[in-house]
Design an enzyme around this catalytic site. Structure first.
Site, short mmCIF file in Angstrom:
data_model
loop_
_atom_site.label_atom_id
_atom_site.label_comp_id
_atom_site.label_asym_id
_atom_site.label_seq_id
_atom_site.Cartn_x
_atom_site.Cartn_y
_atom_site.Cartn_z
N LYS A 100 0.87 -1.16 0.10
CA LYS A 100 0.00 0.00 -0.03
C LYS A 100 0.95 1.26 0.02
CE LYS A 100 -3.70 -2.52 1.96
NZ LYS A 100 -4.39 -3.01 3.19
N ASP A 133 -11.47 2.34 3.55
CA ASP A 133 -11.49 0.68 3.48
C ASP A 133 -13.09 0.71 3.31
OD1 ASP A 133 -9.45 -0.86 3.31
OD2 ASP A 133 -9.03 -1.04 5.40
N GLN A 151 -4.69 -1.78 9.11
CA GLN A 151 -4.67 -2.91 8.72
C GLN A 151 -5.10 -4.15 9.57
OE1 GLN A 151 -3.04 -3.71 5.45
NE2 GLN A 151 -3.97 -5.73 5.89
#
Ligand code: NDP
Length: 287
Positions: A52, A119, A96
């Site tokens: 990322k 997200d 994460q």
């Protein structure tokens, strides 16, 4: 032989489009910043986080990294998220997953400001997707819609079967296909006759986490087959939920693993960061 849907090439095109947008925003004095939080040192999570950060560097998005130890208290993580929520120079916040067992993932996701939830996991964004309002859409299913559209595969009016009903893939995928005017069926481990159900699909999306479980018998000839799985076979080799060798002989189009859905997830995350920066900028103008 099926058309191979090249997720690597399509994701590269999207990253190049994002790079151009980031450049244009930056010229207007609007930098784009993503904060990435990792708790612990799970090796798979470290690989995802590094990928990322690399994509941020490529597209010109500034990335801020925060690493908390495995033993960190949930309060510490919530307090960090609280600070990042308040910061005007941070557009997107990504925690994460998975988190260590002593943390409550739902509480952590809910602590992220929905306007920074790139997200798309916050209940407010999930609800927005459900009722057709603007919001962030989870990256993997959003990436699959892009794969289909950019490969010239028509979605409207088609029979789509989603195998898997997780919150991060199956459910949002079904909602997105519905938004694109498909007729959608969601199958799962309790589906009575999976072969019969999946065999109806013009577009079959598979996210079960079961290595190569979808063989040619599950697939209608000519169907587009999208394999979300990231599994390991008996030789520890990366493979998907679809038996690629067998299914590519009957499908009309198919995604490989690796090189199909995987690269799209990160490209869509970059796109969501730009969306966050744009939304926050227009929010400032309107306030
Ligand atoms: P989950 O384990 O959360 O969900 C799996 C789903 O598959 C469940 O709904 C389950 O049904 C269903 N299922 C399991 N076995 C069967 C079966 N034999 N027949 C029918 N349905 C079945 O997984 P995720 O959705 O998180 O992930 C799925 C796969 O996608 C994994 O391999 C994961 O690594 C990969 N993945 C890849 C991403 C990418 O970027 N490429 C991103 C996210 C995930 P039930 O609900 O009844 O238990």
């Amino acid at each position: 032989m099926a058309q191979i849907i090249d997720g690597k090439a399509i994701s590269q095109t999207i990253k190049d489009e994002v790079k151009k947008e980031v450049q244009e925003l930056s010229e207007k004095g609007i930098p784009v910043t993503l904060a990435v939080i990792q708790v612990g040192e799970d090796p798979a999570s470290t690989v995802y986080v590094n990928n990322k950060k690399r994509a941020c560097a490529y597209t010109g998005i500034r990335s801020l990294s925060y690493n908390l130890p495995e033993s960190a208290a949930q309060e510490e993580l919530l307090s960090l998220i609280g600070q990042l929520n308040e910061r005007e120079d941070v557009n997107g916040i990504l925690v994460q997953l998975p988190l260590p067992g002593h943390m409550d993932e739902d509480a952590v996701i809910e602590a992220i400001c929905p306007r920074k939830d790139v997200d798309g996991f916050h209940p407010q964004n999930v609800g927005a997707l459900c009722i057709g309002k603007p919001g962030f859409v989870p990256c993997t299913p959003a990436g699959i819609i892009e794969l289909l559209k950019r490969s010239g595969i028509e979605i409207a009016g088609k029979e789509c079967v989603m195998i898997g009903r997780s919150n991060i893939v199956g459910k949002p995928m079904a909602l997105l296909l519905l938004r694109e005017n498909a007729t959608v069926t969601v199958a799962h481990s309790r589906t009575a006759d999976l072969k019969e159900v999946s065999g109806r699909a013009d577009i079959l999306v598979v996210a079960t986490g079961r290595a190569r479980m979808i063989t040619a018998e599950y697939v209608k000839p000519g169907a587009a087959v999208i394999d979300v799985g990231m599994d390991r076979d008996e030789n520890n080799k990366l493979c998907g939920d679809v038996d690629f060798e067998a299914v590519s002989g009957i499908a009309g189009a198919i995604t490989p693993v690796p090189g199909g859905v995987g690269p799209m997830t990160i490209a869509m995350l970059m796109k969501n960061c730009v969306q966050a920066a744009r939304m926050q900028e227009s929010g400032k103008k309107n306030s």
